[in-house]
Design a protein around this motif. Sequence first.
Motif, PDB file in Angstrom:
ATOM      1  N   THR A 166       0.817  -1.230   0.000  1.00  9.02           N
ATOM      2  CA  THR A 166       0.000   0.000   0.000  1.00  9.02           C
ATOM      3  C   THR A 166       0.843   1.269   0.000  1.00  9.02           C
ATOM      4  O   THR A 166       0.294   2.368   0.058  1.00  9.02           O
ATOM      5  CB  THR A 166      -0.931   0.019   1.233  1.00  9.02           C
ATOM      6  N   ASN A 252      -4.298   0.753   6.053  1.00  9.25           N
ATOM      7  CA  ASN A 252      -4.376   1.123   4.636  1.00  9.25           C
ATOM      8  C   ASN A 252      -5.291   0.174   3.865  1.00  9.25           C
ATOM      9  O   ASN A 252      -6.090   0.605   3.019  1.00  9.25           O
ATOM     10  CB  ASN A 252      -2.978   1.106   4.014  1.00  9.25           C
ATOM     11  N   ALA A 499      -3.561   9.641   9.014  1.00  8.55           N
ATOM     12  CA  ALA A 499      -4.012   9.623   7.627  1.00  8.55           C
ATOM     13  C   ALA A 499      -4.785  10.886   7.281  1.00  8.55           C
ATOM     14  O   ALA A 499      -4.789  11.331   6.128  1.00  8.55           O
ATOM     15  CB  ALA A 499      -4.875   8.388   7.380  1.00  8.55           C
ATOM     16  N   VAL A 533      -2.235   5.913   3.577  1.00  2.66           N
ATOM     17  CA  VAL A 533      -3.175   6.398   2.567  1.00  2.66           C
ATOM     18  C   VAL A 533      -3.851   7.642   3.151  1.00  2.66           C
ATOM     19  O   VAL A 533      -3.952   7.795   4.366  1.00  2.66           O
ATOM     20  CB  VAL A 533      -4.237   5.323   2.223  1.00  2.66           C
TER      21      VAL A 533
END
Length: 557
Positions: A166, A252, A499, A533
């Motif tokens: 990821t 993620n 994130a 992410v």
Amino acid sequence: MTIMLQIYCKNKNLTKEIPEGSSLLDIYEGFNLEMPYGPVSAKVNNKVESLDFRVYYNKDVEFLDITTTSGMRTYVRSLCFILVRAVEELYPDGTVSLEYPVSKGYFCNLHIGRPVELDDVQRIKQKMHEIIEANLPFLRTEAHTDDVINLFLQRGMMDKVKLLKTSGQLYTCYYRLGDTVDYYYGSLVPSTGYIHLFDIAKYYDGLLLRIPSRENPGKLEEVIKQEKMLEVFQEYHRWNRIMGISTVGDFNVACNEGHATDLINLSEALQEKKISRIADEITNRNQNGERVKLVLISGPSSSGKTTFSKRLSIQLMANGLKPYPISLDDYFVDREKTPLDANGKHDFESLYALDLPFFESQLSDLLAGKEVELPRFNFTTGKREMTGNKLRIDDHMILILEGIHALNPALTPNIPAANKFKIYVSALTTIQLDYHNYIPTTDNRLLRRIIRDYKYRNYSAEETIARWGSVRAGEDKWIFPYQEYADAMFNSALLFELAVLKDYVEPILRKVPNNSPEYSEAHRLLRFLSYFVSVRDKELPPTSLLREFLGGSSFRY
């Protein structure tokens, strides 16, 4: 013909000609530097590199030892790899995870299918000493990320597989120590012989990896009792495991599968439930007929104390109490009486920047049912002013005091314990990058502060990072020694937080120029954030603790 480069060494404030292709270790020797506890890594043009890094252009170089934050990170990573290697040799089917900092060391979970015994600890320690004495090299290899993923997949290291799958990186660097393969997101020392001091001890149901003191690297950090802090970490790690999200790779994958909103809602609900429980404990506490009349809230910078106190006040109101906030800032001594720090500047972080006798006198009178006239500190004139604003506590009123010194016993020495409830608030990151790469809890707070300073105080990331060392020093002196005095600890970190912060803070960090000493830290934080992410903040409720830093809060600050 040997091409010579111009290398400027910041440690010696000297430039020398060094052959092209020299390693940093060659350069260290070329400058005849002597660092008793180093070097362990170096900044090359303000970017931290391993000592095996080779130079092919003119560079500025600054060698680091373990008295620096970055150098200590390198030391701890290398020590962790030695621990992983030792466990792999002794327990071929076992694993170890480096989970969180506690008691001036690092708590490690040893998974060997049975409880950890003292004999296990001694065997691991002996094996680590053998590995160090053998002076084995840490071998670094760069390869296509897909090939590295397959390597870890074959070894069943799914935490690293998920992280790298990821991360979106084309190439990835990994390390070997003998037959052991591992991944670390920062530099390591060249070989195991660079580790000069460590210890490992049985610690509750796991291990405590002990490290040298940064202030006195010839001695180990003294183990301090942190049972409440350990309990908070363990509670949140249990929740992470229940949700199936212990590492950034897990997180993620969940977000990529469309579960980001669920994680936000669950994390916010868990925090609200915790605040509600604290409010219930305050409301229901009754010692010898005495109820709680004063709530003391402390915590380090950017821990979310202000929003926590507002959310706690709402829960207390729901319980039939009337919270009344009191600001410690209004009890500063007149500016000319403020103590001075080592540099001769006003030390506003000092406990003795407060008029303690006056503060305690007013507090005692309030708790005794007397009416007092509350002060206000005029920051323009540097003087305390009486406002005519009078207060008397009735049967349903409760005072809320938030400040860095709130848990210091010297602040309220004569206030009966039955009348006080002490709360420690901090952002204790519980998610791991992977099982061998912990996330420093200070990174969470630093990222919050960078965003807040930029958004509300017109400070650049460069300025915030430059101040961070002195902020941390003040916390070490005035906050951390008293955290175990708390009646309750509240973790203000949110599972999804990094994130969400990512999209806000990355553009701010990219503005730090390469020629700035703070570029090194900005670059490290950017690299760290690249593993997450992005999660949009549109689903964040207006009462979220993160709104204190991002904006959009329904609370007034």
